[in-house]
Design a protein around this motif. Sequence first.
Motif, PDB file in Angstrom:
ATOM      1  N   GLY A 105       0.786  -1.224   0.000  1.00  0.00           N
ATOM      2  CA  GLY A 105       0.000   0.000   0.000  1.00  0.00           C
ATOM      3  C   GLY A 105       0.818   1.275   0.000  1.00  0.00           C
ATOM      4  N   LYS A 106       2.112   1.176  -0.261  1.00  0.00           N
ATOM      5  CA  LYS A 106       2.966   2.365  -0.289  1.00  0.00           C
ATOM      6  C   LYS A 106       2.689   3.180  -1.559  1.00  0.00           C
ATOM      7  CE  LYS A 106       7.307   1.350   0.826  1.00  0.00           C
ATOM      8  NZ  LYS A 106       8.556   0.579   0.861  1.00  0.00           N
ATOM      9  N   LYS A 107       2.934   4.472  -1.493  1.00  0.00           N
ATOM     10  CA  LYS A 107       2.747   5.331  -2.655  1.00  0.00           C
ATOM     11  C   LYS A 107       3.871   5.084  -3.658  1.00  0.00           C
ATOM     12  CE  LYS A 107       0.601   9.114  -2.564  1.00  0.00           C
ATOM     13  NZ  LYS A 107       0.124  10.518  -2.455  1.00  0.00           N
ATOM     14  N   VAL A 108       3.537   5.171  -4.927  1.00  0.00           N
ATOM     15  CA  VAL A 108       4.485   4.896  -6.004  1.00  0.00           C
ATOM     16  C   VAL A 108       4.859   6.208  -6.698  1.00  0.00           C
ATOM     17  CG1 VAL A 108       4.907   3.604  -8.126  1.00  0.00           C
ATOM     18  CG2 VAL A 108       3.433   2.624  -6.336  1.00  0.00           C
ATOM     19  N   PHE A 109       6.136   6.352  -6.988  1.00  0.00           N
ATOM     20  CA  PHE A 109       6.632   7.535  -7.688  1.00  0.00           C
ATOM     21  C   PHE A 109       7.511   7.087  -8.851  1.00  0.00           C
ATOM     22  CE2 PHE A 109       5.681   8.682  -3.383  1.00  0.00           C
ATOM     23  CZ  PHE A 109       5.013   9.901  -3.512  1.00  0.00           C
ATOM     24  N   ILE A 110       7.286   7.678 -10.013  1.00  0.00           N
ATOM     25  CA  ILE A 110       8.020   7.322 -11.227  1.00  0.00           C
ATOM     26  C   ILE A 110       9.106   8.361 -11.484  1.00  0.00           C
ATOM     27  CG2 ILE A 110       7.845   6.937 -13.716  1.00  0.00           C
ATOM     28  CD1 ILE A 110       4.891   6.182 -13.244  1.00  0.00           C
ATOM     29  N   LEU A 111      10.311   7.879 -11.706  1.00  0.00           N
ATOM     30  CA  LEU A 111      11.435   8.750 -12.040  1.00  0.00           C
ATOM     31  C   LEU A 111      11.960   8.365 -13.414  1.00  0.00           C
ATOM     32  CD1 LEU A 111      13.402   8.556  -8.647  1.00  0.00           C
ATOM     33  CD2 LEU A 111      11.703  10.264  -9.338  1.00  0.00           C
ATOM     34  N   CYS A 112      12.239   9.356 -14.228  1.00  0.00           N
ATOM     35  CA  CYS A 112      12.850   9.126 -15.535  1.00  0.00           C
ATOM     36  C   CYS A 112      14.279   9.647 -15.489  1.00  0.00           C
ATOM     37  CB  CYS A 112      12.051   9.831 -16.635  1.00  0.00           C
ATOM     38  SG  CYS A 112      12.715   9.532 -18.296  1.00  0.00           S
ATOM     39  N   LEU A 113      15.237   8.733 -15.449  1.00  0.00           N
ATOM     40  CA  LEU A 113      16.639   9.119 -15.420  1.00  0.00           C
ATOM     41  C   LEU A 113      17.137   9.364 -16.835  1.00  0.00           C
ATOM     42  CD1 LEU A 113      16.170   7.824 -12.604  1.00  0.00           C
ATOM     43  CD2 LEU A 113      18.524   6.991 -12.715  1.00  0.00           C
ATOM     44  N   ASN A 114      17.836  10.469 -17.015  1.00  0.00           N
ATOM     45  CA  ASN A 114      18.386  10.842 -18.310  1.00  0.00           C
ATOM     46  C   ASN A 114      19.894  11.000 -18.149  1.00  0.00           C
ATOM     47  OD1 ASN A 114      18.813  11.684 -20.919  1.00  0.00           O
ATOM     48  ND2 ASN A 114      18.015  13.761 -20.599  1.00  0.00           N
ATOM     49  N   ASN A 115      20.595   9.878 -18.244  1.00  0.00           N
ATOM     50  CA  ASN A 115      22.033   9.845 -18.006  1.00  0.00           C
ATOM     51  C   ASN A 115      22.351  10.427 -16.632  1.00  0.00           C
ATOM     52  OD1 ASN A 115      24.662   9.146 -18.697  1.00  0.00           O
ATOM     53  ND2 ASN A 115      25.096  11.150 -19.586  1.00  0.00           N
ATOM     54  N   GLU A 116      21.565   9.999 -15.641  1.00  0.00           N
ATOM     55  CA  GLU A 116      21.694  10.503 -14.276  1.00  0.00           C
ATOM     56  C   GLU A 116      21.863   9.344 -13.310  1.00  0.00           C
ATOM     57  OE1 GLU A 116      18.792  14.221 -13.866  1.00  0.00           O
ATOM     58  OE2 GLU A 116      17.840  12.530 -14.920  1.00  0.00           O
ATOM     59  N   GLY A 117      22.022   9.706 -12.043  1.00  0.00           N
ATOM     60  CA  GLY A 117      22.160   8.687 -11.026  1.00  0.00           C
ATOM     61  C   GLY A 117      21.373   9.024  -9.783  1.00  0.00           C
ATOM     62  N   ILE A 118      20.914   7.992  -9.079  1.00  0.00           N
ATOM     63  CA  ILE A 118      20.232   8.147  -7.801  1.00  0.00           C
ATOM     64  C   ILE A 118      20.434   6.866  -7.012  1.00  0.00           C
ATOM     65  CG2 ILE A 118      17.994   7.266  -8.591  1.00  0.00           C
ATOM     66  CD1 ILE A 118      16.669   9.397  -6.797  1.00  0.00           C
ATOM     67  N   VAL A 119      20.478   6.986  -5.691  1.00  0.00           N
ATOM     68  CA  VAL A 119      20.634   5.830  -4.818  1.00  0.00           C
ATOM     69  C   VAL A 119      19.334   5.651  -4.048  1.00  0.00           C
ATOM     70  CG1 VAL A 119      22.002   4.754  -2.990  1.00  0.00           C
ATOM     71  CG2 VAL A 119      23.083   6.345  -4.588  1.00  0.00           C
ATOM     72  N   VAL A 120      18.826   4.411  -4.005  1.00  0.00           N
ATOM     73  CA  VAL A 120      17.533   4.130  -3.395  1.00  0.00           C
ATOM     74  C   VAL A 120      17.691   3.013  -2.370  1.00  0.00           C
ATOM     75  CG1 VAL A 120      15.112   3.523  -3.815  1.00  0.00           C
ATOM     76  CG2 VAL A 120      16.417   4.743  -5.578  1.00  0.00           C
ATOM     77  N   ASN A 121      17.026   3.150  -1.232  1.00  0.00           N
ATOM     78  CA  ASN A 121      16.957   2.052  -0.274  1.00  0.00           C
ATOM     79  C   ASN A 121      16.408   0.826  -0.995  1.00  0.00           C
ATOM     80  OD1 ASN A 121      15.687   0.237   1.750  1.00  0.00           O
ATOM     81  ND2 ASN A 121      16.267   1.828   3.197  1.00  0.00           N
ATOM     82  N   GLY A 122      17.056  -0.310  -0.829  1.00  0.00           N
ATOM     83  CA  GLY A 122      16.666  -1.506  -1.571  1.00  0.00           C
ATOM     84  C   GLY A 122      15.214  -1.895  -1.397  1.00  0.00           C
ATOM     85  N   ASN A 123      14.648  -1.637  -0.222  1.00  0.00           N
ATOM     86  CA  ASN A 123      13.262  -2.010   0.020  1.00  0.00           C
ATOM     87  C   ASN A 123      12.282  -1.093  -0.694  1.00  0.00           C
ATOM     88  OD1 ASN A 123      11.393  -3.767   1.569  1.00  0.00           O
ATOM     89  ND2 ASN A 123      10.762  -1.843   2.496  1.00  0.00           N
ATOM     90  N   ASP A 124      12.752   0.063  -1.149  1.00  0.00           N
ATOM     91  CA  ASP A 124      11.868   1.042  -1.787  1.00  0.00           C
ATOM     92  C   ASP A 124      11.946   1.016  -3.309  1.00  0.00           C
ATOM     93  OD1 ASP A 124      10.930   2.042   0.688  1.00  0.00           O
ATOM     94  OD2 ASP A 124      12.787   3.165   0.932  1.00  0.00           O
ATOM     95  N   VAL A 125      12.623   0.032  -3.864  1.00  0.00           N
ATOM     96  CA  VAL A 125      12.676  -0.146  -5.319  1.00  0.00           C
ATOM     97  C   VAL A 125      11.509  -1.039  -5.737  1.00  0.00           C
ATOM     98  CG1 VAL A 125      14.006  -1.060  -7.246  1.00  0.00           C
ATOM     99  CG2 VAL A 125      15.181   0.114  -5.364  1.00  0.00           C
ATOM    100  N   LEU A 126      10.660  -0.544  -6.638  1.00  0.00           N
ATOM    101  CA  LEU A 126       9.506  -1.331  -7.091  1.00  0.00           C
ATOM    102  C   LEU A 126       9.749  -1.950  -8.467  1.00  0.00           C
ATOM    103  CD1 LEU A 126       6.596  -2.244  -6.525  1.00  0.00           C
ATOM    104  CD2 LEU A 126       5.816  -0.150  -7.662  1.00  0.00           C
ATOM    105  N   ALA A 127      10.268  -1.161  -9.417  1.00  0.00           N
ATOM    106  CA  ALA A 127      10.507  -1.672 -10.771  1.00  0.00           C
ATOM    107  C   ALA A 127      11.463  -0.732 -11.488  1.00  0.00           C
ATOM    108  CB  ALA A 127       9.193  -1.790 -11.552  1.00  0.00           C
ATOM    109  N   PHE A 128      12.174  -1.275 -12.476  1.00  0.00           N
ATOM    110  CA  PHE A 128      13.050  -0.419 -13.291  1.00  0.00           C
ATOM    111  C   PHE A 128      13.353  -1.107 -14.613  1.00  0.00           C
ATOM    112  CE2 PHE A 128      15.776  -2.950 -10.557  1.00  0.00           C
ATOM    113  CZ  PHE A 128      16.813  -3.365 -11.375  1.00  0.00           C
ATOM    114  N   GLU A 129      13.650  -0.282 -15.602  1.00  0.00           N
ATOM    115  CA  GLU A 129      13.963  -0.792 -16.932  1.00  0.00           C
ATOM    116  C   GLU A 129      15.372  -1.376 -16.964  1.00  0.00           C
ATOM    117  OE1 GLU A 129      11.710   1.369 -20.373  1.00  0.00           O
ATOM    118  OE2 GLU A 129      12.794   2.889 -19.241  1.00  0.00           O
ATOM    119  N   PRO A 130      15.584  -2.405 -17.789  1.00  0.00           N
ATOM    120  CA  PRO A 130      16.906  -3.021 -17.889  1.00  0.00           C
ATOM    121  C   PRO A 130      17.985  -2.065 -18.406  1.00  0.00           C
ATOM    122  CG  PRO A 130      15.223  -4.458 -18.833  1.00  0.00           C
ATOM    123  CD  PRO A 130      14.573  -3.138 -18.579  1.00  0.00           C
TER     124      PRO A 130
END
Length: 240
Positions: A105-130
């Motif tokens: 039931g957590k809120k979902v947020f979509i990020l579009c990385l454009n040759n960028e970087g971000i670090v995420v807590n492993g438990n808060d990763v829902l999905a990502f493109e290969p």
Amino acid sequence: MTQPPSPNEVSRRYSIAEFVKATEQQEQGHGVFELETPRMLEVNLNGRMHTKLGSMVSYRGEVKFTREGILDQGVGSLLKKAISGEGMRLTYADGQGKVYLADAGKKVFILCLNNEGIVVNGNDVLAFEPSLDHKISMMKKVAGMMAGGLFNVAFTGSGLLAITSHYEPLTLRVTPGNPVFTDPNATVAWSAGLTPNIKTDVSLKTFIGRASGESLQMIFEGEGFVVIQPYEEVYLSQNG
């Protein structure tokens, strides 16, 4: 004085047809990732997508789900998982169709990385493109105390990333000379240019019987941002 609704009006307002109309899936045409609701992610799958293990709640189409292999993230990541018993566990979704993802039931947020970087807590990763490179890192100083909260995933490159947060997140700016201190259990993500340190203030009195991260703080110094949530996800090791 306001008149109560008539039985016919009540019947119409709360009919099954009205419920279906109000909640049915909508084609929004937003692309690979769409937020069907603030807590439900629709993936328009055409190929492969990395998803959090256990996050699939429904799908349609020709889709095959495969649990990530034990060595898919490399021997180094395998060692980190063995130390803590936790990590970012993935499922590969392959095929064509629609996949619906959610996480407690957590809120979902979509990020579009454009040759960028971000670090995420492993438990808060829902999905990502290969197309996004991802690397697991671990904070060794608290390896025996906070299993789940240790694992952070550094994403770099270009592509879509969906992350989750309990309730509304807050982003804090980090500037030189003005460090930000956070509870590891409430820390969701931070900019790739920051390298957090751990401050420990653990005594027998403060640690025994407490499952919060108040005796452990993450320190962010430099230039960037930190995302926190108004909720402490507890990952205290039961064996520590």
